[in-house]
Design an enzyme around this catalytic site. Sequence first.
Site, short mmCIF file in Angstrom:
data_model
loop_
_atom_site.label_atom_id
_atom_site.label_comp_id
_atom_site.label_asym_id
_atom_site.label_seq_id
_atom_site.Cartn_x
_atom_site.Cartn_y
_atom_site.Cartn_z
N GLU A 8 -23.70 -65.64 59.20
CA GLU A 8 -24.71 -66.66 59.44
C GLU A 8 -24.47 -67.73 58.38
OE1 GLU A 8 -29.45 -67.65 59.29
OE2 GLU A 8 -28.47 -66.39 57.82
N ASP A 11 -26.22 -62.09 56.40
CA ASP A 11 -27.30 -63.06 56.34
C ASP A 11 -27.08 -64.08 55.22
OD1 ASP A 11 -30.10 -63.91 57.03
OD2 ASP A 11 -30.46 -63.30 54.96
#
Length: 730
Positions: free
Chosen positions: A462, A409
């Site tokens: 990401e 993330d």
Amino acid sequence: MLVNRLEQARLHNPFEHLGLQTSEDDKRHVIRAWVPNAVKVEVIELGTERSVGFLQKVDDEGALFESEFDGLTDDFAYKFKISNTEHTYQVIDPYQFRDLAYHAVHYVATKPQNLYEQLGAQLIEIDVNDTKVSATRFAVYAPNATAVSLIGEFNYWDGRLHPMQKTECGHWVLIVPGIAAGTKYKYEIKDPMGNRLPHKADPIGFCAEQYPSHASIVYNHDNYQWNDEAWLKEQAKVDRYKSPMSIYELHAGSWKAHYDNKGRTPLSYREMVDELIPYVKDMGYTHIEFLPVSEFPYDGSWGYQPVGLFAPTSRFGTPDDFKYFVDQCHQNGIGVIVDWVPAHFPEDGHGLARFDGTYIYEYEDPRRGWHPDWNSCIYDFGKDNVRQFLVASALFWLDKFHVDALRVDAVASMLYWDYSRNEGEWVPNVDGGNENYEAVSLLRWFNEEVYKNFPHAFTIAEESTAFPKVSRPVFEGGLGFGFKWNMGWMHDSLHFISKDPAYRKYHHNEITFSMVYAYNESFILPISHDEVVHGKGSLLTKMPGDEWQAAANHRCYAAFMYAHPGKKLNFMGNDIGQGHEWNHETSVEWHLLDFPKHKGIQNLYRDLNKLYTTYPALYEKDHEPGGFEWIEHQDAGQSILSFVRKAETSKQKVYVVCNFTPIPRDGYRLGVKDAGEYKLLLSTDSNNYWGSDYTENATFKSEAQTWQGQDHSIMIDVPPLATVYIVFDE
């Protein structure tokens, strides 16, 4: 004075004072114990059960006991029989195991896996006089603390009773016999000034209790018997770039739930085996991706503010329950991806923030150590202990839980010092730039360790910027990720499809631009949770037009996505045309499947997954320019696109035509490469998908008429707001 330091839980070196000690003349042995509220303390030899004698009180408070003994050896093993005013009980003195306790941290820094094999609460067995003693070895890193005590339900959370020993490398250690799996514990830490901090959970804790205690729980990871060996061996041989990957992203707490008079209860890990796995199999997805399941205190963070990077959240069951879920996924041919959050962590008192009273996990300077977007602490990626901690956490999920991939993330926030900061709010690197060299180094090391140690696994970033070579190997100068989310495609294509069809011709470049950079990285196309929350609306409600047109736009867009180069990811609810945007406190609107529109959308996603995983032309050359070719991408006036996807192992070709207007295109001539028969593979306008079932042929015979730069062509009727797939399969 020793008694004062014990009474105030300020003793940093209990091994030098408690337990079996040598007398001042080195001829006898002294046994010393700190036992508040005791009346008598008898010493009994382990194994023989022989009473050696009694310890005598040596302080006014009556808590410190000691006696000298003749005839004992340095390896004498014993326990105490303790009597107080209420009862008598026996305990094995933890302070006799100093050498074993020290040994726990000798090899921590040699490889990341040693952190979760040595630190935290490790269940061990000690051989003492032909007797097996079950114990738990505790070790925690707190280099600047002045004292650390082990506290838990076994000592009434009293910091005076189990002071830990500080080692030269900054770890605190203690072995406590009799503490078994399931025991709750924390650490009581005194900061450099001697002030007591909020009780801390174990940074390497394997299981945790929920609010309000957030206590760590001793856990045995050796009990579970895996049955996925065949899957792991098979996955180690898979070429992921030439294989289909369709990911079903979900939030475990809001996928499905039970409702009763007590309210809403999300499914447990084991209940997901019975409900989630059959759904994913039926829909044809290849992988499940969980929003973070690492333990986290606040439901509203969805897991993106974790405090337990070594523990699956106990909201849905035990660590073994989560293992069972992963195991069953593998036995059903489904991979499991978990979101992993190494970018930041929350300030909760029981967590890592100022863990020993100092900034041992986060950057001290708030211009580097505080995240303005998420009000959270940023890991200091340059510190050895932090780097080991994070890489160990990543390997832990692959090792102990057999997960197939880690989706990392907020990578962009790690890579740039000025991420979400204005001028003057960040500190440049040594070269005066905004790149965080420490984070770059950490991410490269993380990826190297993953691929070196776990051949079945892969990593996903990401990352929303143009940082180069995110999904290229480290030896090529890349960050080493296997894949990267294509945020540019997601943003541009959603912006395009949300426009009224009358205005799409002015935004035609947004739906085609992704192919300019499609092969710069190994991309996954994400329509993720971030696109259907915080007022953005569900995927269906992004679509313009009346009810029929919105559903048709949704279907047209979904088929465009599945045909576009790149692996696929869809968040739960997308595949049934959910009406409301995602809310983590409710569940997917499964009742909508009672209505033909939503059932039709679900039927389409099921068929798209089936076609995508069945036809190699749609996946084999996802990451190679030779797998894609535009047929027509400049017809902005009609908002129509056509392209062809090509297989590597055969001459199979899938032609894709997208009509982004509500106007049917009858007699549309499509240029094709080969002479022969072509077959309609899919039309999103089919009645099975709640479409209009616009008249169309099932097969097409090519004509020797050059068109759109191709030697042959076919005539088709393209339905309104629809995507069609046509296959040539020699």
